[in-house]
Scaffold this active site. Structure first.
Site, PDB file in Angstrom:
ATOM      1  N   ASP A   1      -6.861  13.497  10.178  1.00 17.56           N
ATOM      2  CA  ASP A   1      -6.672  12.119  10.590  1.00 17.56           C
ATOM      3  C   ASP A   1      -7.880  11.639  11.393  1.00 17.56           C
ATOM      4  OD1 ASP A   1      -5.700   9.708  11.661  1.00 17.56           O
ATOM      5  OD2 ASP A   1      -4.795  10.786  13.334  1.00 17.56           O
TER       6      ASP A   1
ATOM      7  N   TYR B   1     -11.109  -4.819   8.262  1.00 15.83           N
ATOM      8  CA  TYR B   1      -9.735  -4.541   8.716  1.00 15.83           C
ATOM      9  C   TYR B   1      -9.707  -3.434   9.770  1.00 15.83           C
ATOM     10  CZ  TYR B   1      -5.103  -2.505   8.791  1.00 15.83           C
ATOM     11  OH  TYR B   1      -3.913  -1.988   9.216  1.00 15.83           O
ATOM     12  N   HIS B   2     -10.334  -2.333   9.410  1.00 15.00           N
ATOM     13  CA  HIS B   2     -10.235  -1.159  10.290  1.00 15.00           C
ATOM     14  C   HIS B   2     -10.990  -1.341  11.593  1.00 15.00           C
ATOM     15  CE1 HIS B   2      -9.469   0.136   6.181  1.00 15.00           C
ATOM     16  NE2 HIS B   2      -8.551   0.891   6.741  1.00 15.00           N
TER      17      HIS B   2
ATOM     18  N   HIS C   1      -8.170   8.475  12.780  1.00 19.14           N
ATOM     19  CA  HIS C   1      -7.900   7.330  13.663  1.00 19.14           C
ATOM     20  C   HIS C   1      -7.979   7.814  15.102  1.00 19.14           C
ATOM     21  CE1 HIS C   1      -6.198   6.052   9.831  1.00 19.14           C
ATOM     22  NE2 HIS C   1      -6.488   4.838  10.231  1.00 19.14           N
TER      23      HIS C   1
ATOM     24  N   TYR D   1       0.861  -1.173   0.000  1.00 22.01           N
ATOM     25  CA  TYR D   1       0.000   0.000   0.000  1.00 22.01           C
ATOM     26  C   TYR D   1       0.900   1.226   0.000  1.00 22.01           C
ATOM     27  CZ  TYR D   1      -3.600   3.085   2.101  1.00 22.01           C
ATOM     28  OH  TYR D   1      -4.490   4.073   2.384  1.00 22.01           O
TER      29      TYR D   1
END
Lengths: 655, 316
Positions: A535, A158-159, A537, A4
């Protein structure tokens, strides 16, 4: 096999792709920067510090041309990690192909296009859930008809695991996401429409952690659940269309910043989970770089990730044998257990008011994830879950791999942003303004009328519209969404009836210091937890906010995507005693000093600022120089220690 | 800075001054309390905040109060009125800690000097109103055109809110009959404006609004409704009905204009003073002072002399 990647500029990323292809990489996996993912041009206020950071900026068709220069689109499998703006990037890709005289029917690849997990963990959503799902559905139906080799959605559990999901939660919420998308497509096509073809084009992107036996079983459970869902809920008769197709990026959550070389072994073990069982083997595997907790990986780090896969595929005998787990009653029992528990949770979500969308909007799913992650961190802090090199076996020899410090990490040149802004201005100057205006107007009409937005988006791409303009037009029609933070309803507070004695004592001790602090201050100690920049996250910020509340702070947390100016205004209006910032996109050097300066200008001279994130040692020094009181990195996993620090800092500031 | 100077800056809407004044209203230290009293006296002396509209937003948890306050604030700004918001959130009894609301929803533009948002934790208060919330509202009323108090939405907060605001808005959502039952049973005091939020659930919202209207009609015929309570249907999410809510607030304020408003505020201040007195001195303290009526009268006479509640509570 692919890594990636993407960073800095379209041209630099293009060079990187060609280099990787020369080393044997067989597909492209494009990482976009956060402004591109959240629909802002490089010159937007929120893009500051983020351009070219976690991926490549693509602001218009010209950038797409540079990015894919010399790469044969009809022979390439291209994966694009893009969600809220998926329709736009897909439109740019299709436009580029048409411009090169390539029939879109020959294009193959994937757009991630999974908005649900953005609300739950990754944070790059723009519009409210219903409108976002409509865009998702537009991409899916357009692709199935016009770009049939394309995977128009890649559902990413995934996340969710990165946000702390247990295997059961990962299974359940991936399936509920699929149901939500399929139901939307079905409703938009008309109730009786057959959607076998759509079902068959849905692929998944899953996570694999270190508990590789359980993770193998999870993958087998996925295969079974998907097959069952296709048969029962959507009446898909063709077995081939019910096959669970998935790619994988193995877990980064379990990687450590301490003794980072250990991650090489962790990554190899995590890979086992998704390759061992032939019946549930991943179609595509991506591995993280061993040192990603320290900064952006360099080409050499990415090479190691690729070599790891090549050794597994070409040096071992794995690919020569049939499924090695068929007939194992241990594996079968475990798979059955996971399947049942996951299905129970699927039903729990579906039975909530508003179904999956309702469970997202009310924060139900998010709260479950935040709670799981809090439990995981508490296990590590208590030493119940062993992390080698972190809470056990933490003595280490000096590492020759990291002794270079900051220099061994690739960083993005600050000039990148300036150049992107200049490129954008030049692009705007050369295009036909009238055509731009007309194509954007047509896009808004399509968005309002409920027509598929893809044709209008392709027209926009060809007219020279920019990413920010495309998203801006849709923002006008759909509105902008703020997701629930998910921390309001989480009850953690270990140290209550169910808590362990030692832990309860420790928590009580910290609470006592916070109470004393309150007496000193004359009112409750108040903290602002902020996530500046784009961001999304938010795990770190959420866990700090929860812990701070549990030790007795009054916590103001506004969720993701706030500007430095907003954070300063909040700190001032709320009268907080300390500010904690969390940044994982690498834009800390741009954003943090601006906030510190803003606070001082607003007269908040006594308010200490602490920062947490993936921050290289060299940058940490610079932040401390800029007036930051403490910098925390993934090495600081002991939240209680951080809390004691905060109390000390506030006390000293008000001493 | 002296308290007079601070008060002057608050009335000019200087955000740093408003923030500092709000910090003072929370201050539990004796010197902080003394300064807070001096500040409130200065504001009172200038009759600051008399023109402001104090609005309480209350209702059960989960009905979308925060989103409604955000939409209401945007609409008020659109028509050029300045807005101060106190949003109250619950504290944990065990740790004293609290997670305070998502203020970014309310105030997306940090440069807009006409909006101020402060979150308060209940800090152990059971009624759902933070101890300092009425004082904070007083400060905001001195600085802004509209001062909004958003409550936690649990417990019997409506009465408390009534004491410190001019207009009480009670928010319900479709499909929940609680408010209806409370109204009918007379448990809940009748609010000044009823809002059925989440009206995008059209059918349910229409039914809820119909049920409430029927309950109000019953109360009216029994003579228990001094004011014709409007029912406003809103969808805070898509902005429907927010302009109607602003209109309803304006109408109620106009209805109250003049002596009735003053009387309501005086009555409210006395009631709030009594609550504060009981909290500080207990029922025994009230008995010692010759019973509730005597305390009320003492509070009233001190109020008329220009004193402010925290001061009166300390003195009486």
């Amino acid at each position: 096999m692919r890594t990636y990647s993407g960073h800095s500029t379209p041209k630099a990323s293009n060079a990187l792709y060609r280099q990787n292809m020369a080393k044997g990489q067989t597909g492209l996996s494009i990482a976009f920067d956060l402004p591109t993912q959240t629909g802002y041009d490089p010159d937007h206020e929120l893009a500051r510090g983020e351009v070219g950071k976690v991926g490549v900026p693509v602001a218009h068709l010209g950038d797409m041309r540079d990015l894919l220069d010399g790469i044969p689109l009809d022979a390439m499998n291209t994966s694009m990690t893009i969600n809220a703006t998926a329709a736009w990037l897909f439109a740019l890709y299709v436009s580029l192909a048409e411009e090169r005289g390539i029939d879109p029917k020959k294009l193959s690849g994937t757009v991630q296009n999974d908005i649900v997990k953005e609300y739950l963990s990754r944070g790059t959503f723009i519009f409210p859930p219903a409108q976002s799902l409509r865009l998702t559905s537009d991409v899916v139906t357009y692709a199935v008809e016009h770009v049939p080799e394309w995977n128009p959605i890649n559902i990413c559990s995934y996340h969710l695991q990165e946000a702390g999901a247990t295997p059961v939660q990962e299974l359940a919420y991936a399936i509920t996401t699929a149901i939500c998308v399929l139901d939307t497509v079905k409703a938009r096509l008309g109730g009786d429409a057959r959607i076998d073809g759509v079902f068959g084009r849905i692929s998944f992107f899953v996570n694999a952690g270190l508990r590789f036996v359980e993770e193998t079983c999870k993958m087998r459970a996925f295969v079974d659940l998907w097959d069952e869902l296709g048969r029962t809920r959507y009446g898909v008769s063709d077995e081939k269309l019910r096959r669970f197709r998935y790619g994988v990026q193995v877990n980064s959550l379990e990687l450590t910043a301490a003794q980072p070389e250990n991650n090489i072994v962790r990554i190899a073990l995590e890979m086992l989970a998704v390759v061992l069982s032939k019946r549930a083997r991943a179609r595509a595997v991506q591995l993280p770089a061993w040192n990603e907790a320290l900064g952006l990986p360099r080409p050499w780090d990415q090479q190691l990730a690729l070599r790891t896969q090549q050794i597994m595929a070409f040096e071992t005998d794995l690919l020569e044998v049939e499924d090695i787990f068929d007939g194992s009653h241990v594996v079968e029992a475990k798979v059955r257990e996971l399947r049942k528990a996951a299905w129970r949770e699927v039903e729990a979500v579906l039975s909530r008011p508003g179904g999956v969308v309702g469970a997202v909007e009310s924060g139900y799913i998010k709260e479950r994830l935040v709670a799981s992650n809090a439990a995981r961190l508490a296990r590590i802090e208590r030493g119940e879950q062993i992390k080698v090199g972190v809470n056990q076996f933490d003595q280490t020899e000096p590492s020759p791999l990291t002794e270079g410090g900051g220099e061994s990490i690739l960083t993005v040149d600050p000039r990148v942003e300036k150049e992107a802004v200049e490129r954008l201005a030049a692009w705007r100057a050369t295009r036909d303004a009238e055509k731009v205006h007309a194509s954007l107007a047509a896009l808004k009409v399509a968005a309002k009328d409920g027509a598929n937005v893809m044709p209008a988006s392709i027209a926009c791409a060809k007219a020279g519209v920019t990413t920010g303009e495309w998203a801006g037009a849709l923002r006008e029609v759909f509105g902008e969404y703020r997701a629930p933070t998910g921390i309001g309803g989480v009850a953690t507070a270990g140290g209550g009836a169910g808590g362990r004695d030692a832990e309860a004592t420790e928590l009580e001790a910290i609470r006592a210091t916070v109470r004393e602090l309150g007496a000193l201050l004359g009112r409750g100690a108040k903290m602002l937890v902020g996530k500046p920049g784009l961001d999304g996250h938010s795990n770190g910020a959420e866990q700090i906010a929860l812990k701070a509340r549990d030790v007795g702070f009054e916590v103001v947390y506004e969720g993701i995507r706030v500007t430095p100016a907003q954070l300063v205004a909040s700190a001032a209006q709320e009268g907080v005693h300390i500010v904690g910032l969390s940044i994982l996109s690498g834009s800390h050097l741009e954003l943090v000093p601006e906030i510190v300066m803003g606070l001082r200008m607003a007269g908040l001279t006594k308010v200490p600022v602490v920062v947490g994130g993936i921050i290289p040692a060299e940058d940490a020094r610079r932040l401390l120089d800029a007036g930051v009181a403490r910098v925390y990195t993934p090495k600081n996993f002991e939240l209680n220690a951080i809390m004691r620090d905060l109390v000390t800092l506030v006390r000293e500031a008000n001493g | 800075m002296t308290e007079d100077e601070l008060a002057r800056r608050v009335t000019l809407g200087e955000r740093a001054a408003v923030a500092e004044a709000l910090n003072l209203t929370e201050d539990r230290r004796p010197e902080g309390r003394a300064r807070a009293i001096a500040l409130l006296r200065a504001l009172r002396a200038g009759d600051e905040g008399a023109r402001a509209h104090r609005v309480g937003i209350t209702g059960p948890p989960g009905v979308g109060k925060s989103t409604l306050v955000a939409a209401l604030t945007r609409e008020l700004r659109r028509v050029s009125r300045t807005v101060g918001v106190v949003a109250v959130d619950p504290s944990s009894i065990r740790s004293g800690g609290a997670l305070l609301g998502d203020r970014a929803r309310i105030s997306p533009d940090p440069n807009d000097q006409g909006v101020f948002v402060r979150s308060l934790a209940t800090a152990g208060e059971l009624g759902g109103l933070a101890r300092s919330a009425p004082l904070a509202l007083t400060v905001l009323a001195a600085a802004y055109d509209v001062a909004i108090l958003e409550t936690v939405g649990v417990g019997q907060t409506e009465t408390d809110v009534r004491h410190v605001t001019d207009t009480v808005v009670f928010v319900v959502q479709p499909g929940s009959g609680d408010a209806l039952q409370f109204l009918k049973a007379g448990i809940m005091e009748v609010p000044d404006v009823l809002v059925v939020n989440k009206a995008d659930q059209a059918e349910l919202a229409a039914r809820a609004s119909g049920d409430l209207a029927a309950a109000l009609a019953t109360l009216r015929s029994a003579g228990a409704l001094p004011y014709d309570v409007p029912i406003v249907l809103t969808s805070a999410r898509d902005g429907t009905g927010i302009d109607a809510l602003v209109a309803a607030l304006g109408a109620h304020r106009a209805e109250l204009a003049g002596p009735r408003l003053l009387a309501r505020r005086r009555e409210g201040a006395i009631a709030w003073g009594l609550r504060a007195f009981v909290r500080r001195h207990g029922e025994v303290g009230v008995e010692t002072r010759g019973g509730e009526q005597n305390v009320r009268e003492a509070i009233a006479s001190r109020l008329d002399e220009g004193a402010v509640i925290p001061q009166i509570v300390d003195e009486v």
